[in-house]
Scaffold this active site. Structure first.
Site: not given
Ligand code: MOS
Length: 717
Positions: A241, A468, A609-611, A679-681, A683
């Site tokens: 994280f 993850g 990947n929707p899952k 676009k990235g999921v 955050e």
């Molecule tokens: Mo995320 S806080 O950029 O690992």
């Protein structure tokens, strides 16, 4: 074949659940010795003396290392600091002198034959201190503007447009609120750990890291050695994280210990030590002022942010950026200040800055909707940002309106009685709240290598990471499609500095950055195959592909390629968007809050990947429940110490706290932003959740709870 867009199960799943995945602390090296830290017990002062005699006599002890016998390290300055590092101040120099800057600072290290012996002997090291006057409370620290170097990188002391103060004063409808959230810790299940092994003047590091290239670069500077003398390996990360973005002092300590005892050394931080050895989400105190016309048009936004940092480094976030971006408004002013405490340095934690700034902003928007007598969604739609006014650029894509509609429909927002405290279920007060989610999308240069073998299998590799979110799986899907191979025939490898360079595995950039390098390298490989195949064309059937390599007597075919953002970053602003809806049930007798439902709809571009994307989003919702209701450092201001430094007393949502969570995705792709269209999921999944819950609690109870977490004692108070 078309794996992209399919709910493929995690390709690394079987290895993880059967214990075959090797994490940093699990590499079995011959002749391994174990290190344990002795943390300081004062928050500021000087070490007067260290008595190591008893520890040295303890069973199995090989060495006790303190500032008195540790070698001075080079700590060569970096020409450019990576963005994951604070841009001002100086990283903690380990065991370099007697000065103590925070509670938990390593003041000695014991190396022994076993981990138990090391940890036991560490308790026998006696340290005498002269305590200094520590600053441990935000209210006793001066609010300071960020250092110029920090301000240059998008954390300005003041920013905005128009005349916000004037417009606010003149606005017929005003909201002026103070809100806050507490310090939060990442609490990943895998503790941070490093194994260091020297072979002459070369160093191998097995480390928990979201960015192996950065570990190599930083440690090269710390030890004053060439980068090519360092090899960093990190194939699996058990949650991070953001906690494994930086190269923390424990990497240096492990390498230092290994050098001193001339054996490989493992340093695995104890759970308690994670709270003072790696960073945390800094506590913020914020004030939001919103001014509006009676029809709901935003006339002024003023947001003031104060955040904590350490005395030796200036960690700063983009907390004040979202208020300048998320809604259309001609008059905006944001201010950002830091307070320096005797603490270790905070660091990025999922949606750093954005989640904090949006928390305050979206709570204020809810209060404004109420002051206007307007529906909260209608207020947001009325002020929908048609372009990024902060950068003065159009969006490369934006489907936020669809997000509101999709989530509201699924949630049943129309069943919400707008009257506060009007909805009940038996004894329980029922509330419904919502918030906008937003997270800026970025991409960085990345490279990859692909090898096709004569048995028809392919390996694609790059020095990326997977903490993850599913990098292994998504990249395998992309590569299998691009190479025209069955998924099982493609292996994706990451987490090794011997592989082609990859950017930081953070900021939700991995898919847009590494993913496009994977696409590029697979296309390059297809190009080479095309050259071999000539007029016949590259065979579609994997068996025929094998035949093609064999016909040319090739054992393998290899390609390397890069992908990088282009001029589109100058002409467009890119971001992921979402709408989060939460229902709460509040027990008025006990002040307890249950969250039976959270529903989010997201515009994240193409979903590979929707899952796994769903898994990301519901994970973010769980984090949001924590932020809203549970998570906080119990900070002892007398000691300057986090007292609940363990998973029993630092409260996070457990299964019983989590009920129905649903993530919906607005179909689409953003091919202006990057060829894949994602676009990235990661955050964005945390953004908006806590304010949606806080807003729902108000709707249920009529109590504005502006200091997170909203605990029973606060609700009853
Ligand atoms: Mo995320 S806080 O950029 O690992």
């Amino acid at each position: 074949m078309n794996y992209v867009g399919q709910p493929v199960s995690r390709v690394d799943g079987p290895a993880k659940v059967t214990g075959q995945a090797t994490y940093a602390a699990e590499f079995n090296l011959k002749n391994l010795a174990y290190a344990a830290l002795v943390p300081s017990t004062i928050a500021k002062g000087w070490i007067l003396g260290i008595d190591t005699a008893e520890a040295e006599r303890a069973a199995g002890v090989i060495a006790v290392i303190t500032h008195e016998n540790a070698p001075r390290l080079a700590y060569k300055g970096l020409e450019t600091r990576p963005l994951v590092d604070p841009q001002a101040g100086e990283q903690l120099h380990v065991l370099e002198g007697p000065e103590v800057r925070f509670d938990g600072q390593p003041v000695a290290m014991v190396v022994a034959e076993t981990q138990e012996q090391a940890r036991s002997a560490a308790t026998l090291v006696r340290v005498r201190y002269t305590p200094g006057q520590a600053i441990t409370r935000m209210d006793e620290a001066e609010a300071e503007p960020p250092d110029p170097a920090v301000q240059k990188l998008g954390r300005p002391e003041e920013a905005g447009r128009g005349d916000a103060e004037g417009a606010f004063a003149a606005a017929p409808v005003q909201v002026d609120i103070a809100c806050s959230h507490e310090r939060e810790y990442h609490n990943a299940i895998e503790p941070h750990a490093t194994i260091a092994e020297w072979d002459g003047d070369t160093l191998r590091l097995y480390d928990k890291s979201q960015w192996v290239d950065n570990v190599r670069m930083e440690i090269a500077h710390v030890f004053g050695m060439a980068e090519d003398k360092i090899h960093v390996i990190s194939p699996f990360v058990g949650g991070a994280f953001g906690s494994a973005l930086r190269t923390w002092p424990q990497v240096t300590l492990a390498a230092l210990a290994a050098k001193m005892v001339q054996r490989p050394v493992k340093l695995e931080l104890m759970r308690r030590q994670l709270y003072s050895s790696i960073g945390f989400r800094p506590r913020t105190l914020q004030r939001v002022r919103l001014g509006a016309e009676r029809d709901g048009t935003l006339a002024a936004i003023i947001q003031d942010v104060v955040a904590e940092t350490s005395t030796y480094e200036e960690y700063a976030e983009i907390t004040a950026e979202p208020p300048r971006v998320v809604y259309t408004c001609p008059n905006v002013l944001t201010r950002y200040h830091l307070k320096k405490l005797n603490s270790n340095t905070p660091c990025a934690m999922r949606a750093p800055g954005t989640v904090s700034g949006m928390m305050a902003h979206e709570m204020a928007m809810d209060e404004l909707a109420e002051a206007l007598g307007m529906d909260p969604i209608a207020l947001r739609l009325h002020n929908h940002a048609e372009r990024d006014q902060d950068k003065n650029l159009p969006w490369s894509s934006k489907k936020l309106r669809e997000c509101y509609a999709m989530a509201a429909e699924r949630f049943g927002w129309s069943r919400r009685d707008p009257a506060v405290g009007s909805m009940r279920q038996g004894m329980l007060q029922v509330g419904m709240g919502m918030a906008t989610a937003y997270y800026a999308s970025h991409r960085s240069p990345s490279s990859a290598q692909a090898v096709l073998y004569a048995n028809g299998t392919a390996v694609v590799r790059t020095a990326a990471s997977d903490m993850g979110p599913g990098t292994y799986t998504a990249m395998t899907q992309l590569a299998a499609d691009a190479l025209g191979l069955p998924l099982e025939m493609v292996d994706f490898e990451l987490g090794d500095t011997d592989m082609p360079k990859a950017p930081v595995h953070g900021g939700s950039i991995t898919l847009a950055s590494v993913g496009n390098a994977v696409l590029a390298v697979c296309e390059a490989l297809r190009g080479k195959l095309q050259a071999l195949a000539g007029a016949d064309g590259v065979p579609k059937d994997p068996q025929a592909l094998i035949g093609l390599l064999q016909k040319h007597g090739l054992a393998q075919l290899k390609a390397e390629a890069d992908a990088r953002p282009g001029d589109e970053t100058k002409t467009y602003s890119s971001a992921a968007f979402g709408a989060v809806f939460a229902e709460v049930h509040v027990d008025p007798m006990f002040g307890t809050v249950r969250v039976p439902r959270i529903i989010g709809a997201y515009d994240v571009g193409k979903v590979v990947n929707p899952k796994i994307a769903r898994s990301q989003c519901i994970g973010g919702m769980v984090g949001g429940v924590g932020m809203a209701l549970l998570e906080q450092a119990e900070w002892d201001m007398r000691l300057g110490r986090t007292m609940n430094a363990n998973l029993a007393e630092y409260l996070v949502p457990v299964n019983a706290d989590v009920q129905e969570l649903e993530a919906l995705f607005v179909p689409g792709e953003d091919t202006i932003f990057n060829p894949i269209g994602s676009k990235g999921v990661a955050e964005i999944a945390l953004v908006g959740v806590a304010p949606a819950i806080a807003n729902a609690i108000y709707h249920a109870t009529g109590k504005r709870m502006r200091a997170l977490p909203i605990t029973p004692e606060k609700l009853l108070g």
